[in-house]
Every structure is written in C-alpha cells, then in structure tokens.
Design a protein around this motif. Structure first.
Motif, short mmCIF file in Angstrom:
data_model
loop_
_atom_site.label_atom_id
_atom_site.label_comp_id
_atom_site.label_asym_id
_atom_site.label_seq_id
_atom_site.Cartn_x
_atom_site.Cartn_y
_atom_site.Cartn_z
N LYS A 26 26.20 25.28 14.08
CA LYS A 26 26.08 26.16 12.91
C LYS A 26 26.98 25.66 11.79
O LYS A 26 26.56 25.59 10.62
N SER A 30 25.88 24.14 8.10
CA SER A 30 26.43 24.67 6.84
C SER A 30 27.01 23.57 5.98
O SER A 30 26.81 23.54 4.76
N ALA A 33 24.19 21.42 4.58
CA ALA A 33 23.49 22.15 3.52
C ALA A 33 24.32 22.16 2.24
O ALA A 33 23.81 21.88 1.15
N SER A 34 25.59 22.45 2.36
CA SER A 34 26.44 22.53 1.16
C SER A 34 26.60 21.16 0.49
O SER A 34 26.68 21.07 -0.73
N ASN A 37 23.73 20.93 -1.71
CA ASN A 37 23.53 22.12 -2.55
C ASN A 37 22.28 22.90 -2.13
O ASN A 37 21.48 23.31 -2.96
N LEU A 38 22.11 23.06 -0.83
CA LEU A 38 20.98 23.78 -0.27
C LEU A 38 21.46 24.92 0.61
O LEU A 38 22.60 24.91 1.07
N SER A 39 20.58 25.86 0.86
CA SER A 39 20.86 26.86 1.89
C SER A 39 20.56 26.21 3.23
O SER A 39 19.86 25.19 3.30
N VAL A 40 21.07 26.78 4.31
CA VAL A 40 20.77 26.25 5.64
C VAL A 40 19.27 26.33 5.89
O VAL A 40 18.67 25.41 6.46
N SER A 41 18.65 27.41 5.45
CA SER A 41 17.21 27.57 5.61
C SER A 41 16.44 26.43 4.92
O SER A 41 15.53 25.84 5.50
N GLU A 42 16.82 26.11 3.68
CA GLU A 42 16.14 25.03 2.95
C GLU A 42 16.44 23.68 3.58
O GLU A 42 15.58 22.80 3.63
N GLU A 45 14.16 23.41 6.47
CA GLU A 45 12.82 23.20 5.93
C GLU A 45 12.61 21.73 5.56
O GLU A 45 11.61 21.12 5.93
#
Length: 118
Positions: A26, A30, A33-34, A37-42, A45
């Motif tokens: 997790k 994170s 993603a950071s 500059n994305l969310s974890v969901s994106e 995806e």
C-alpha cells in the motif's frame, strides 16, 4: 457485479474494485502514485492498461519507444519535405535576384550612356 463508480476521463464508467494488500505494498503504491502525480486508483488503471511500465524492458516500454520512433520518423519526413520546399523557393528567389541584378545593370548602363551623350 460491482457497483459503478464515476465516469473516467477515457469515456468509460469505472467499476469499483476492492484490493487487499500488505501495508508495504500500500505504501509503495502511494509513493508510485505521488511520483506521477496520480491517485492510487489512476496508477492501477494505467498499469492495467499498460500505460505505465513496471519493467524497463517490458513490451509496454518497447511499444511506447516504437511509437516515439514512428512519430520522430514522421516529423523528420515533414522536416525533410519542408527543407526541399525551402530549397526550391531559395532557387526561385536566386533566379529573381539574378534577373533584377541584370535589369539594374542594364538600366545603369543605359543611364550612363545617356549621360555621356549629353
């Protein structure tokens, strides 16, 4: 069937997905993603769509590099075509310059001859 989430930027509805991962995984998600500059969901995806490569030698990386090569080749072809057009234009302008130079020289000679006649 999972409940629907909001519509994504790709014009598709999103399905809700619940994942169970370790705290380390997790945290790594994170951070990844950071960094982008994305969310974890994106991030997930884009990984699932093979838009983000996790392995530098992966087929996704090769595909992206291949697409870049094709794009660069297209741009190079466009530049070469533009160079040829500019060279033809340069040649036409040189011809015009030469004609004007000859005309100017002839006019100067005529004026000089007329001055001498007076």
């Amino acid at each position: 069937m999972s409940p629907r989430a909001s519509s994504g930027a790709r014009g598709e509805n999103r399905d809700k997905l619940n994942l169970t991962v370790t705290p380390t995984a997790k945290a790594n998600l994170s951070v990844m993603a950071s960094q982008r500059n994305l969310s974890v969901s994106e991030l997930i995806e884009q990984i699932a769509r093979q838009e983000i490569s996790l392995n530098p030698g992966s087929k996704v990386t090769e595909r992206i590099l291949g697409e870049l090569v094709v794009e660069l080749e297209d741009q190079l072809a466009d530049i070469e075509e533009e160079i040829q057009l500019l060279q033809r234009k340069r040649d036409r302008l040189k011809g015009r310059r030469d004609r004007f130079t000859r005309m100017f020289t002839e006019i100067q000679q005529q004026l000089s001859e007329q001055s001498e006649e007076r």
